[in-house]
Write a protein that holds these residues in place. Structure first.
Motif, PDB file in Angstrom:
ATOM      1  N   HIS A  42     -34.771 -34.541 -10.580  1.00  0.00           N
ATOM      2  CA  HIS A  42     -34.479 -33.176 -11.049  1.00  0.00           C
ATOM      3  C   HIS A  42     -34.675 -32.250  -9.849  1.00  0.00           C
ATOM      4  CE1 HIS A  42     -34.588 -29.426 -13.273  1.00  0.00           C
ATOM      5  NE2 HIS A  42     -34.435 -30.033 -14.437  1.00  0.00           N
ATOM      6  N   PRO A  43     -33.777 -31.294  -9.608  1.00  0.00           N
ATOM      7  CA  PRO A  43     -33.956 -30.415  -8.439  1.00  0.00           C
ATOM      8  C   PRO A  43     -35.067 -29.397  -8.621  1.00  0.00           C
ATOM      9  CG  PRO A  43     -32.034 -29.739  -9.728  1.00  0.00           C
ATOM     10  CD  PRO A  43     -32.536 -31.027 -10.340  1.00  0.00           C
ATOM     11  N   GLY A  44     -35.500 -29.171  -9.881  1.00  0.00           N
ATOM     12  CA  GLY A  44     -36.448 -28.111 -10.157  1.00  0.00           C
ATOM     13  C   GLY A  44     -35.741 -26.755 -10.142  1.00  0.00           C
ATOM     14  N   PRO A  45     -36.278 -25.758 -10.825  1.00  0.00           N
ATOM     15  CA  PRO A  45     -37.458 -25.845 -11.682  1.00  0.00           C
ATOM     16  C   PRO A  45     -37.164 -26.618 -12.972  1.00  0.00           C
ATOM     17  CG  PRO A  45     -36.500 -23.637 -11.803  1.00  0.00           C
ATOM     18  CD  PRO A  45     -35.729 -24.379 -10.764  1.00  0.00           C
ATOM     19  N   VAL A  46     -38.143 -27.423 -13.382  1.00  0.00           N
ATOM     20  CA  VAL A  46     -37.981 -28.237 -14.597  1.00  0.00           C
ATOM     21  C   VAL A  46     -38.444 -27.439 -15.815  1.00  0.00           C
ATOM     22  CG1 VAL A  46     -38.737 -30.321 -15.790  1.00  0.00           C
ATOM     23  CG2 VAL A  46     -38.420 -30.367 -13.310  1.00  0.00           C
ATOM     24  N   ALA A  82     -22.595 -23.700  -4.528  1.00  0.00           N
ATOM     25  CA  ALA A  82     -23.096 -24.788  -3.673  1.00  0.00           C
ATOM     26  C   ALA A  82     -24.586 -24.626  -3.380  1.00  0.00           C
ATOM     27  CB  ALA A  82     -22.329 -24.800  -2.345  1.00  0.00           C
ATOM     28  N   HIS A  83     -25.236 -25.764  -3.184  1.00  0.00           N
ATOM     29  CA  HIS A  83     -26.640 -25.807  -2.756  1.00  0.00           C
ATOM     30  C   HIS A  83     -26.757 -27.024  -1.838  1.00  0.00           C
ATOM     31  CE1 HIS A  83     -30.844 -25.291  -2.556  1.00  0.00           C
ATOM     32  NE2 HIS A  83     -31.153 -25.172  -3.845  1.00  0.00           N
ATOM     33  N   PRO A  84     -26.184 -26.867  -0.618  1.00  0.00           N
ATOM     34  CA  PRO A  84     -26.040 -28.052   0.238  1.00  0.00           C
ATOM     35  C   PRO A  84     -27.348 -28.720   0.630  1.00  0.00           C
ATOM     36  CG  PRO A  84     -25.522 -26.026   1.448  1.00  0.00           C
ATOM     37  CD  PRO A  84     -25.637 -25.650   0.017  1.00  0.00           C
ATOM     38  N   THR A  85     -28.403 -27.922   0.890  1.00  0.00           N
ATOM     39  CA  THR A  85     -29.642 -28.579   1.339  1.00  0.00           C
ATOM     40  C   THR A  85     -30.289 -29.361   0.201  1.00  0.00           C
ATOM     41  OG1 THR A  85     -31.046 -26.605   0.978  1.00  0.00           O
ATOM     42  CG2 THR A  85     -30.013 -26.842   3.142  1.00  0.00           C
ATOM     43  N   GLN A  86     -30.109 -28.898  -1.055  1.00  0.00           N
ATOM     44  CA  GLN A  86     -30.634 -29.660  -2.198  1.00  0.00           C
ATOM     45  C   GLN A  86     -29.899 -30.991  -2.326  1.00  0.00           C
ATOM     46  OE1 GLN A  86     -33.262 -28.814  -4.460  1.00  0.00           O
ATOM     47  NE2 GLN A  86     -32.998 -30.946  -5.082  1.00  0.00           N
ATOM     48  N   SER A  87     -28.574 -30.954  -2.182  1.00  0.00           N
ATOM     49  CA  SER A  87     -27.830 -32.212  -2.334  1.00  0.00           C
ATOM     50  C   SER A  87     -28.166 -33.176  -1.191  1.00  0.00           C
ATOM     51  CB  SER A  87     -26.323 -31.955  -2.413  1.00  0.00           C
ATOM     52  OG  SER A  87     -25.845 -31.391  -1.213  1.00  0.00           O
ATOM     53  N   ILE A 129     -29.805 -17.846   3.592  1.00  0.00           N
ATOM     54  CA  ILE A 129     -29.531 -16.855   2.532  1.00  0.00           C
ATOM     55  C   ILE A 129     -29.262 -17.507   1.182  1.00  0.00           C
ATOM     56  CG2 ILE A 129     -27.088 -16.690   3.213  1.00  0.00           C
ATOM     57  CD1 ILE A 129     -27.425 -13.623   2.351  1.00  0.00           C
ATOM     58  N   ARG A 130     -29.846 -16.902   0.142  1.00  0.00           N
ATOM     59  CA  ARG A 130     -29.529 -17.269  -1.256  1.00  0.00           C
ATOM     60  C   ARG A 130     -29.031 -16.009  -1.935  1.00  0.00           C
ATOM     61  NH1 ARG A 130     -33.352 -20.506  -5.456  1.00  0.00           N
ATOM     62  NH2 ARG A 130     -32.472 -22.206  -4.216  1.00  0.00           N
ATOM     63  N   HIS A 131     -27.926 -16.130  -2.662  1.00  0.00           N
ATOM     64  CA  HIS A 131     -27.358 -14.967  -3.354  1.00  0.00           C
ATOM     65  C   HIS A 131     -26.616 -15.438  -4.607  1.00  0.00           C
ATOM     66  CE1 HIS A 131     -25.187 -11.181  -3.999  1.00  0.00           C
ATOM     67  NE2 HIS A 131     -26.074 -10.630  -3.183  1.00  0.00           N
ATOM     68  N   GLU A 170     -32.134 -14.182  -4.830  1.00  0.00           N
ATOM     69  CA  GLU A 170     -32.467 -14.800  -6.118  1.00  0.00           C
ATOM     70  C   GLU A 170     -33.832 -15.454  -5.947  1.00  0.00           C
ATOM     71  OE1 GLU A 170     -29.638 -17.772  -7.260  1.00  0.00           O
ATOM     72  OE2 GLU A 170     -28.480 -16.390  -8.466  1.00  0.00           O
ATOM     73  N   ASN A 171     -34.540 -15.617  -7.071  1.00  0.00           N
ATOM     74  CA  ASN A 171     -35.866 -16.228  -7.009  1.00  0.00           C
ATOM     75  C   ASN A 171     -35.802 -17.659  -6.494  1.00  0.00           C
ATOM     76  OD1 ASN A 171     -36.769 -13.895  -8.098  1.00  0.00           O
ATOM     77  ND2 ASN A 171     -37.064 -14.691 -10.174  1.00  0.00           N
ATOM     78  N   SER A 172     -36.886 -18.086  -5.904  1.00  0.00           N
ATOM     79  CA  SER A 172     -36.980 -19.464  -5.412  1.00  0.00           C
ATOM     80  C   SER A 172     -38.440 -19.837  -5.223  1.00  0.00           C
ATOM     81  CB  SER A 172     -36.250 -19.601  -4.080  1.00  0.00           C
ATOM     82  OG  SER A 172     -36.524 -20.854  -3.486  1.00  0.00           O
ATOM     83  N   THR A 173     -38.784 -21.026  -5.630  1.00  0.00           N
ATOM     84  CA  THR A 173     -40.098 -21.581  -5.274  1.00  0.00           C
ATOM     85  C   THR A 173     -39.923 -22.616  -4.173  1.00  0.00           C
ATOM     86  OG1 THR A 173     -40.990 -21.258  -7.496  1.00  0.00           O
ATOM     87  CG2 THR A 173     -42.064 -22.934  -6.135  1.00  0.00           C
ATOM     88  N   ARG A 174     -39.102 -23.628  -4.463  1.00  0.00           N
ATOM     89  CA  ARG A 174     -38.976 -24.772  -3.546  1.00  0.00           C
ATOM     90  C   ARG A 174     -38.205 -24.437  -2.263  1.00  0.00           C
ATOM     91  NH1 ARG A 174     -39.933 -26.281  -8.441  1.00  0.00           N
ATOM     92  NH2 ARG A 174     -38.595 -24.509  -8.826  1.00  0.00           N
ATOM     93  N   THR A 175     -36.984 -23.935  -2.398  1.00  0.00           N
ATOM     94  CA  THR A 175     -36.097 -23.823  -1.235  1.00  0.00           C
ATOM     95  C   THR A 175     -36.675 -22.861  -0.194  1.00  0.00           C
ATOM     96  OG1 THR A 175     -34.291 -24.157  -2.784  1.00  0.00           O
ATOM     97  CG2 THR A 175     -33.699 -23.484  -0.555  1.00  0.00           C
ATOM     98  N   ARG A 176     -37.142 -21.724  -0.657  1.00  0.00           N
ATOM     99  CA  ARG A 176     -37.661 -20.731   0.292  1.00  0.00           C
ATOM    100  C   ARG A 176     -38.914 -21.238   1.005  1.00  0.00           C
ATOM    101  NH1 ARG A 176     -39.071 -14.322  -0.776  1.00  0.00           N
ATOM    102  NH2 ARG A 176     -40.638 -14.208   0.841  1.00  0.00           N
TER     103      ARG A 176
HETATM  104  N1   CP Z   1     -34.193 -26.641  -6.376  1.00  0.00           N
HETATM  105  C1   CP Z   1     -34.276 -25.316  -6.098  1.00  0.00           C
HETATM  106  O1   CP Z   1     -33.346 -24.713  -5.556  1.00  0.00           O
HETATM  107  O2   CP Z   1     -35.443 -24.751  -6.484  1.00  0.00           O
HETATM  108  P1   CP Z   1     -35.816 -23.206  -6.213  1.00  0.00           P
HETATM  109  O3   CP Z   1     -34.884 -22.379  -7.061  1.00  0.00           O
HETATM  110  O4   CP Z   1     -37.256 -23.081  -6.617  1.00  0.00           O
HETATM  111  O5   CP Z   1     -35.593 -22.938  -4.757  1.00  0.00           O
END
Ligand code: CP
Length: 291
Positions: free
Chosen positions: A248-252, A126-131, A98-100, A45-51
């Motif tokens: 806010h976790p983003g994306p906003v 779940a998104h453990p590293t964000q929490s 991994i993100r899926h 899945e797309n990601s800016t921050r986490t990846r």
């Molecule tokens: N907060 C977060 O998971 O952002 P990304 O989807 O950009 O990784």
């Protein structure tokens, strides 16, 4: 072998130790603690921050990073995801991130690998590293005196993996949660629930806004996001001069989740969350790879 699939994979004591490391890493541009280690990221899945945050975290610790481009991987030739991961595992990485979109997928990989699996977000599960980075940001802001502080989580809570992980994690560190959403965005569970932020704004210490996850909806609830934003955008008008942390976790989605004015306000910690995300992920990589 320890993996990170949900925040409950770490005890409170482990998290306190993790945050001690993250505090050190926040001031550190480089370390050699993971020299010679290899991390693979696999984002379906797309990601800016986490990846990017994981990649920067690994590199700041001296590790090498391989980002598998899933659009050009052999998944498109019919290889199962378990086979893909088993093949990557055969190349002897020290962690696979991994993100899926499928809930539970990272957990199902654990038995097929010899290295830690880190869940970078699975569907709405779940998104453990964000929490963990959210909790780190809150604890830092309140200088460790977060016990009894009230956090309003507002928006599309039901389909949010960030909310799902924060509902598990934040109460373990003494935070009281209030869920603010229309009925169709409310999760099940025994939480305090209100319809509008104005109903509780005088008692909360933190407002955590969430994006509307249209990609996870099976039906249309609003004519447009702007329609939703009319009732649920967190604005300076609602917050006023109150001493409230805005997260806010983003994306906003600007002016739908949080107003432009409030995003520029010093009470808004959105970019501080991102900075903390690198430090917390450095601490997570160190802990899981050197276990
Ligand atoms: N907060 C977060 O998971 O952002 P990304 O989807 O950009 O990784």
């Amino acid at each position: 072998m320890q993996h990170l699939i949900t925040p409950n994979d770490f005890t409170n004591e482990e998290i306190v130790n993790l945050f001690e490391d993250a505090t050190i890493f926040n001031d550190l541009q480089a370390s050699s603690v993971l020299n010679g280690k290899l991390v693979i990221t696999l984002f379906f899945e797309n990601s800016t921050r986490t990846r990017s945050s994981f990649e920067i975290a690994a590199k700041r610790l001296g590790a090498k990073v391989v980002n598998l481009d899933v659009s050009t991987s052999s998944s498109s030739k019919g290889e199962t995801l378990i086979d893909t991961v088993a093949n990557l595992n055969a190349m002897k990485p020290d962690a696979i991130i991994i993100r899926h979109r499928d809930c539970g997928l990272p957990a199902s990989l654990v038995e097929h690998v010899d290295c830690p699996i880190i869940n970078a977000g699975d569907g709405m599960n779940a998104h453990p590293t964000q929490s963990l980075l959210d909790l780190f940001t809150i604890i830092n802001h309140f200088d460790g005196k977060q016990n009894g502080k009230k956090v309003a989580i507002t928006g599309d809570i039901k389909t949010s993996r960030v909310a799902s992980s924060n509902l598990q994690l934040l109460p373990r560190f003494g935070l009281e949660l209030i869920l603010v959403a229309p009925e169709h965005f409310m999760p099940l569970g025994d939480f305090r629930k209100v319809q509008f932020l104005r109903d509780v704004v005088d008692e909360v210490d933190v407002v955590m806004s969430l994006r509307t996850q249209l990609e996870r909806h099976s039906q249309t609830y609003y004519k447009s996001l702007e329609d939703f934003g009319k009732d649920y955008c967190v604005t300076s008008d609602i917050i006023g001069s109150r001493d409230i942390l805005i997260m806010h976790p983003g994306p906003v989605n600007r002016n739908i989740d949080i107003s432009d004015e409030l995003l520029a306000d010093k009470r808004c910690k959105v970019l501080e969350q991102v900075t903390n995300g690198v430090a917390v992920r450095m601490a997570i990589l160190k802990k899981l790879i050197l276990q």
